[in-house]
Write a protein that holds these residues in place. Sequence first.
Motif, PDB file in Angstrom:
ATOM      1  N   GLU A 128       0.809  -1.218   0.000  1.00 39.71           N
ATOM      2  CA  GLU A 128       0.000   0.000   0.000  1.00 39.71           C
ATOM      3  C   GLU A 128       0.844   1.270   0.000  1.00 39.71           C
TER       4      GLU A 128
ATOM      5  N   ASN B  54      -9.933  11.778  12.598  1.00 39.59           N
ATOM      6  CA  ASN B  54      -9.778  10.896  13.762  1.00 39.59           C
ATOM      7  C   ASN B  54     -10.617  11.330  14.962  1.00 39.59           C
TER       8      ASN B  54
ATOM      9  N   GLN C 137     -13.923   4.694   9.805  1.00 42.50           N
ATOM     10  CA  GLN C 137     -12.689   4.706  10.586  1.00 42.50           C
ATOM     11  C   GLN C 137     -11.749   3.592  10.154  1.00 42.50           C
ATOM     12  N   PHE C 138     -12.286   2.534   9.561  1.00 41.62           N
ATOM     13  CA  PHE C 138     -11.448   1.433   9.092  1.00 41.62           C
ATOM     14  C   PHE C 138     -11.220   1.514   7.584  1.00 41.62           C
ATOM     15  N   ASP C 139     -11.602   2.644   7.000  1.00 40.26           N
ATOM     16  CA  ASP C 139     -11.385   2.872   5.570  1.00 40.26           C
ATOM     17  C   ASP C 139      -9.887   2.900   5.297  1.00 40.26           C
ATOM     18  N   PRO C 140      -9.394   2.099   4.341  1.00 46.06           N
ATOM     19  CA  PRO C 140      -7.950   2.076   4.061  1.00 46.06           C
ATOM     20  C   PRO C 140      -7.378   3.454   3.749  1.00 46.06           C
ATOM     21  N   THR C 141      -8.162   4.322   3.118  1.00 41.63           N
ATOM     22  CA  THR C 141      -7.628   5.645   2.771  1.00 41.63           C
ATOM     23  C   THR C 141      -7.292   6.451   4.024  1.00 41.63           C
TER      24      THR C 141
ATOM     25  N   THR D 255      -6.389   5.042   6.879  1.00 43.76           N
ATOM     26  CA  THR D 255      -5.180   4.390   7.393  1.00 43.76           C
ATOM     27  C   THR D 255      -3.941   4.908   6.669  1.00 43.76           C
ATOM     28  N   TYR D 256      -4.014   5.023   5.347  1.00 45.85           N
ATOM     29  CA  TYR D 256      -2.886   5.525   4.571  1.00 45.85           C
ATOM     30  C   TYR D 256      -2.555   6.966   4.966  1.00 45.85           C
ATOM     31  N   GLU D 257      -3.602   7.752   5.154  1.00 38.10           N
ATOM     32  CA  GLU D 257      -3.396   9.157   5.496  1.00 38.10           C
ATOM     33  C   GLU D 257      -2.756   9.289   6.876  1.00 38.10           C
ATOM     34  N   ASN D 258      -3.182   8.467   7.818  1.00 38.70           N
ATOM     35  CA  ASN D 258      -2.599   8.509   9.167  1.00 38.70           C
ATOM     36  C   ASN D 258      -1.135   8.093   9.160  1.00 38.70           C
ATOM     37  N   GLU D 259      -0.804   7.122   8.305  1.00 42.79           N
ATOM     38  CA  GLU D 259       0.609   6.728   8.209  1.00 42.79           C
ATOM     39  C   GLU D 259       1.446   7.866   7.644  1.00 42.79           C
TER      40      GLU D 259
END
Length: 373
Positions: A37, A68, A77-81, A83-87
Amino acid sequence: MSRLIRFELYKLCTSIPAMLFVVALLLYLMSSVFSEEEASVRAKYAAWEGPATAKTFKKIQDRADKINDGTYGDDDQFDPTITYENEAFAHLFNIKEAQIFKAQTLEALANERTEPGFDERDRALHTSMLKQINLDTIRYHIPAEKAVTFTTQAGVAVLLFPLLLLITFIYTKERVSGVDQYQLPAVNGRTKLLTAKLLAGSIFLTGVNVILHLGILGLASYRFGTIDWSAPMKVMDGLTDSPYPFSIGQYWLVSFGYQTFVLIVLGIWVLAISFFAKTAVQAILSSSILIGVPLLYQFVISGIFFPETKLFEQGILFFPSRALLTGEVFKTYQTINLGIPLLLPVAILLVQVLVTLIVLKILYQTSRKRKVV
């Protein structure tokens, strides 16, 4: 001599089970370095590239709070996008943290009252190093950071296993098989053989380190194409308090050279253990203690078994297996008082050179005196 070196190198390189294990370990660890990803993370990060100003970080913080704060549904909240943005935000906030550490440290150094002499020179060196670090630009540095982090952390295991699986048995295998009895009669031959083993071991370990670094570089380039290595190493996770004015690329090269030197030193020490050990079990146990205790301190072995003092925290870095974790060696500003400030990484190398020279002297003297049984 060259034929002896090639023969000893051949023995190391043709230990099939050990080499297969090392290759399998390398491939396993490398497969976990870059996620599939990463391209999605890059797209989120790219939106913020440019000047690293307070205004930019305010916008990043606002965006992070928005996605968040719970206003999104549970499914979102579990949307991969997200997650990517938080990383991406985690790496961006490292830049902000590095800016804060730099500013606070420079202010503290400017306000610090020091006596003429070492303290004054130490402050001047620290200040000069920090001022050379440029944190004014946000660049996409995640692939470069992950590549360097791998070679300075998990990748160290790839460097250490050849020591335990191969170098440890250089002499003990010959002693158990009785081959050493054919080598001992000629005094000069013993010296040449020892030199050949030392050089072959050093060449072999250097080759393993080169393969490790080229492998991770090739994987990173394959996944991401051209990689930007120009961001300061200070933006890397865990190194935001580092005073060293290297880019990530420069730090990677410095770390490679540093690890290669330390690895050769450790190889000589382990070969010395093999030389004096009477059995393979003694050799592997002694080598495991030399390598494992300093390396696993605080990771596996609890710190409660050791004194919690600055002297001990510095001292454990002088052990080669710990010094291979260059992220710890270059993590903070530490110097040794020799009238002039001697940076800790340099002091570590000097001490290891001194100890290694003593080990080599003992090895050669003992080798010349060793008799046929």
